[in-house]
Design a protein around this motif. Structure first.
Motif, PDB file in Angstrom:
ATOM      1  N   MET A 178       0.824  -1.212   0.000  1.00  0.00           N
ATOM      2  CA  MET A 178       0.000   0.000   0.000  1.00  0.00           C
ATOM      3  C   MET A 178       0.861   1.266   0.000  1.00  0.00           C
ATOM      4  SD  MET A 178      -2.935  -1.130  -0.452  1.00  0.00           S
ATOM      5  CE  MET A 178      -3.743   0.489  -0.395  1.00  0.00           C
ATOM      6  N   ALA A 179       2.041   1.202   0.583  1.00  0.00           N
ATOM      7  CA  ALA A 179       2.954   2.345   0.506  1.00  0.00           C
ATOM      8  C   ALA A 179       3.364   2.591  -0.938  1.00  0.00           C
ATOM      9  CB  ALA A 179       4.184   2.093   1.380  1.00  0.00           C
ATOM     10  N   ASN A 180       3.596   1.508  -1.688  1.00  0.00           N
ATOM     11  CA  ASN A 180       3.934   1.638  -3.103  1.00  0.00           C
ATOM     12  C   ASN A 180       2.749   2.142  -3.918  1.00  0.00           C
ATOM     13  OD1 ASN A 180       6.577   0.813  -2.777  1.00  0.00           O
ATOM     14  ND2 ASN A 180       6.152  -1.335  -3.222  1.00  0.00           N
ATOM     15  N   VAL A 181       1.544   1.697  -3.566  1.00  0.00           N
ATOM     16  CA  VAL A 181       0.338   2.196  -4.237  1.00  0.00           C
ATOM     17  C   VAL A 181       0.217   3.707  -4.047  1.00  0.00           C
ATOM     18  CG1 VAL A 181      -2.190   2.169  -4.206  1.00  0.00           C
ATOM     19  CG2 VAL A 181      -0.928   0.012  -4.097  1.00  0.00           C
ATOM     20  N   LYS A 182       0.476   4.161  -2.833  1.00  0.00           N
ATOM     21  CA  LYS A 182       0.411   5.601  -2.551  1.00  0.00           C
ATOM     22  C   LYS A 182       1.433   6.359  -3.387  1.00  0.00           C
ATOM     23  CE  LYS A 182       0.728   8.976   1.218  1.00  0.00           C
ATOM     24  NZ  LYS A 182       1.024   9.179   2.665  1.00  0.00           N
ATOM     25  N   LYS A 183       2.641   5.817  -3.519  1.00  0.00           N
ATOM     26  CA  LYS A 183       3.672   6.454  -4.343  1.00  0.00           C
ATOM     27  C   LYS A 183       3.223   6.555  -5.797  1.00  0.00           C
ATOM     28  CE  LYS A 183       7.982   5.239  -4.029  1.00  0.00           C
ATOM     29  NZ  LYS A 183       9.201   4.370  -3.930  1.00  0.00           N
ATOM     30  N   PHE A 184       2.583   5.486  -6.290  1.00  0.00           N
ATOM     31  CA  PHE A 184       2.091   5.496  -7.670  1.00  0.00           C
ATOM     32  C   PHE A 184       1.022   6.565  -7.856  1.00  0.00           C
ATOM     33  CE2 PHE A 184      -1.129   4.094 -10.751  1.00  0.00           C
ATOM     34  CZ  PHE A 184      -0.351   4.009 -11.907  1.00  0.00           C
ATOM     35  N   GLN A 185       0.112   6.657  -6.922  1.00  0.00           N
ATOM     36  CA  GLN A 185      -0.957   7.654  -7.021  1.00  0.00           C
ATOM     37  C   GLN A 185      -0.378   9.065  -7.014  1.00  0.00           C
ATOM     38  OE1 GLN A 185      -4.933   5.844  -5.039  1.00  0.00           O
ATOM     39  NE2 GLN A 185      -3.277   6.157  -3.583  1.00  0.00           N
ATOM     40  N   GLU A 186       0.595   9.285  -6.163  1.00  0.00           N
ATOM     41  CA  GLU A 186       1.216  10.619  -6.093  1.00  0.00           C
ATOM     42  C   GLU A 186       1.990  10.940  -7.364  1.00  0.00           C
ATOM     43  OE1 GLU A 186       3.540  10.202  -2.585  1.00  0.00           O
ATOM     44  OE2 GLU A 186       1.877  10.674  -1.214  1.00  0.00           O
ATOM     45  N   ALA A 187       2.602   9.926  -7.972  1.00  0.00           N
ATOM     46  CA  ALA A 187       3.412  10.154  -9.171  1.00  0.00           C
ATOM     47  C   ALA A 187       2.576  10.346 -10.422  1.00  0.00           C
ATOM     48  CB  ALA A 187       4.371   8.977  -9.373  1.00  0.00           C
ATOM     49  N   THR A 188       1.399   9.701 -10.479  1.00  0.00           N
ATOM     50  CA  THR A 188       0.609   9.709 -11.713  1.00  0.00           C
ATOM     51  C   THR A 188      -0.736  10.418 -11.601  1.00  0.00           C
ATOM     52  OG1 THR A 188      -0.469   7.603 -11.163  1.00  0.00           O
ATOM     53  CG2 THR A 188       1.629   7.499 -12.372  1.00  0.00           C
ATOM     54  N   GLY A 189      -1.235  10.578 -10.395  1.00  0.00           N
ATOM     55  CA  GLY A 189      -2.568  11.146 -10.217  1.00  0.00           C
ATOM     56  C   GLY A 189      -3.675  10.140 -10.459  1.00  0.00           C
ATOM     57  N   VAL A 190      -3.317   8.884 -10.700  1.00  0.00           N
ATOM     58  CA  VAL A 190      -4.311   7.839 -10.942  1.00  0.00           C
ATOM     59  C   VAL A 190      -4.788   7.281  -9.600  1.00  0.00           C
ATOM     60  CG1 VAL A 190      -4.731   5.564 -11.955  1.00  0.00           C
ATOM     61  CG2 VAL A 190      -3.315   7.237 -13.185  1.00  0.00           C
ATOM     62  N   GLU A 191      -6.079   7.315  -9.384  1.00  0.00           N
ATOM     63  CA  GLU A 191      -6.646   6.774  -8.147  1.00  0.00           C
ATOM     64  C   GLU A 191      -6.667   5.247  -8.219  1.00  0.00           C
ATOM     65  OE1 GLU A 191     -11.066   6.557  -6.133  1.00  0.00           O
ATOM     66  OE2 GLU A 191     -10.488   8.440  -7.129  1.00  0.00           O
TER      67      GLU A 191
END
Length: 442
Positions: free
Chosen positions: A65-78
Motif C-alpha cells: 500500500m505504501a507503493n500504491v500511494k507512491k504510484f498515485q502521487e506520481a501519476t494522479g491515478v486513483e
C-alpha cells in the motif's frame, strides 16, 4: 526444466551473471540495466481497481500500500485495492472474466490465468522489458504465464514458498540432529515425533497453498498428473508407491488434518500442538512479531528446511505461485500497465520484498540480491522458491486443463482419500485419473 525455458532464462540471465561477477548486491542492478526505460501514459481520468489476496504477513500489505500511494502521487491515478482470501479471489476473478466487469487488475494464484486467457490483456511488451532489465523471469513464470512461448498473459509476482517449518528442539528430542534429507528419514522422524507426543501435521483439505505438499508426495516418488504430451498418467505404479508411503506417514499426523485449510496448520504450530508442518515463512514471522512472550520465545526454536528427496532422486518443490493479470475489459489499459511496471521496478519491488519479510520469493533473477534474504538467515531457504519450483501442471503444458485440474484439487483429494483409508490407493488413483481426464479431454 525444458530446453526452451532453460534457454530463454539463460538469455535473460546473462546480464545478471556479468553484473554479479563485478560484486554482490547492488551489482545485479547495473547502470546499464537502470538505463533501460519504459513507461505507459495513463488515460485521462483513469481510475484503477485492484483485487488481490489477503496478506498472511502484515508487512506485505503495508509495503504494498505504501507503493500504491507512491504510484498515485506520481501519476494522479486513483487506485482502490480490495483484499480477499485465496479461495475467494479465484471465483471472483472467474466471474469478472466471464461477465466483463470488475477489477482492472487481479492478483491471483497458480495458473488461474490459463482459465480465461482470451479475457486477459496482452502484456508481452511489459514482461519483456522487465525480464531484460531484471535478469530474466524464472522458468516456472514462463510456464505459467507464457504457455505458448510467445504471448504473456500476465506478470509473475512471485511465490509463497511451501517449505518445511519445524521446532528444532523437538526434532532433536526425537533423536535427529538435522532435518532429514530423504523420504525414509522423513518418515522415521514423524514416527519418532509422534512417540514423543509432538506430532507433525499437514493440510489435506482444499487448501490453496498448504495442500501443495501433496504434489511433493506424488512427484518425489516419480508420479505425475500428466506426461509431456498432456496425457493423464496419474494412475501409475509410481503414484501407488507415493500413496503407500503416505499411508505410513499419515497415522503420525495430529488428528483433524483432513479438514485443514490454509490457516489451520499455522494455528496448530503456534499453539504448540505440532512440531513440524509445511508453510510459508508466515509462522516464523508471526512468532517473531508476537506480543505473547511464550510465542515470541518460540521464534528462536523455529527452523526451515527444503522438502526431502524421494525415490525420484531430484528435488520436487511445489510452491504457491502468484500472478498479476490485467483484464481485457479495463477502460484504462495504459494506466494498468503503468501501475504494474511501477510496482515491479526495483525502487518499489525491493521494498515490498523486504516488507514481506521473506514471505514472497521473487520471480525475477536480479532480486536474488535483495537484502531481505541476508537480513535473517532463516529467510534464505525461501529465496529460490520460484527458481526451483515445478508448476502445478507438471509435466505437461499449462492451459485450461491444468488450471481446471488444479482448481479442483485432484491431487490433494487423491492423497487425502488414499492415505486416510477412505479409499484404497488404487481406488483413489482411478478416481483421480477419471477426474483429470475430464479436463484434459476438453
Amino acid at each position: 526444466m525444458n530446453e526452451f525455458n532453460r534457454r530463454k532464462f539463460l538469455e535473460g540471465s546473462a546480464g545478471v551473471a556479468a553484473a554479479a561477477s563485478l560484486g554482490a548486491g547492488s551489482a545485479l542492478f547495473s547502470a546499464s540495466a537502470q538505463a533501460q526505460a519504459m513507461t505507459f501514459k495513463p488515460e485521462k481520468g483513469a481510475k484503477l481497481r485492484v483485487l488481490r489476496w489477503s496478506r498472511f504477513v502484515q508487512g506485505d500489505i503495508d509495503a504494498y500500500m505504501a507503493n500504491v500511494k507512491k504510484f498515485q502521487e506520481a501519476t494522479g491515478v486513483e487506485v482502490r485495492v480490495d483484499n480477499e482470501g485465496w479461495e475467494d479471489v479465484r471465483p471472483k476473478a472467474a466471474v469478472a472474466a466471464n461477465t466483463g466487469a470488475g477489477p482492472d487488475i487481479i492478483l491471483s494464484t497458480n495458473d488461474d490465468a490459463n482459465l480465461y486467457p482470451d479475457k486477459l490483456l496482452d502484456v508481452t511488451d511489459l514482461a519483456e522489458y522487465l525480464g531484460k532489465k531484471y535478469g530474466g523471469w524464472y522458468p516456472a513464470v514462463h510456464q505459467y504465464l507464457r504457455p505458448d512461448g510467445k504471448k504473456w498473459l500476465g506478470l509473475g509476482l512471485g511465490a509463497a514458498g511451501s517449505m518445511i517449518v519445524y521446532r528444532q528442539s523437538m526434532v532433536k528430542a526425537a533423536g535427529f540432529d538435522t532435518f532429514p534429507k530423504d523420504t525414509a528419514g522423513f518418515l522415521a522422524l514423524h514416527k519418532a515425533l509422534k512417540e514423543k507426543g509432538t506430532p507433525g501435521g499437514y493440510a489435506l483439505g482444499n487448501a490453496t497453498g498448504d495442500s501443495l505438499w501433496t504434489n511433493w508426495l506424488l512427484w518425489s516418488h516419480g508420479g505425475k498428473l500428466v506426461d509431456k504430451n498432456n496425457k493423464v498418467v496419474i494412475d501409475s505404479p509410481e503414484t501407488l508407491k507415493a500413496l503407500e508411503y503416505g499411508k505410513e506417514l499419515y497415522p503420525n499426523f495430529i488428528p483433524g488434518t483432513l479438514s485443514w485449510l490454509d490457516p489451520n496448520n499455522n494455528k496448530a504450530f503456534l499453539d504448540g500442538q505440532i512440531s513440524v508442518t509445511n508453510n510459508g515463512i508466515s509462522i516464523y514471522y508471526a512468532a517473531k512479531n508476537s506480543t505473547d512472550p511464550k510465542v515470541k520465545e518460540m521464534a528462536a526454536d523455529i527452523q526451515h528446511a527444503t522438502y526431502p528427496i524421494g525415490p525420484a532422486g531430484v528435488p520436487t518443490e511445489s510452491h504457491l505461485f502468484f500472478n498479476q493479470m490485467v483484464m481485457k475489459y479495463t477502460k484504462y489499459p495504459q494506466a494498468a500497465k503503468e501501475f504494474l511496471r511501477f510496482m515491479m521496478e526495483r525502487e518499489q519491488f525491493d521494498n515490498w520484498l523486504i516488507g514481506a519479510g521473506g514471505y514472497i520469493a521473487q520471480p525475477l533473477a536480479a532480486y536474488e540480491s535483495s537484502s531481505v534474504w541476508t537480513s535473517d538467515p532463516k529467510h534464505m531457504p525461501y529465496r529460490d522458491c520460484v527458481k526451483n519450483m515445478r508448476p502445478t501442471g507438471y509435466e505437461g503444458r499449462l492451459g485450461y486443463a491444468s488450471a481446471g485440474a488444479g482448481a479442483d484439487f485432484i491431487v490433494a483429494n487423491m492423497v487425502a482419500e488414499a492415505i486416510s483409508g477412505s479409499k484404497t490407493p488404487k481406488e483413489a488413483m482411478e478416481r483421480a485419473q477419471k477426474r483429470a481426464e475430464r479436463y484434459y479431454k476438453v
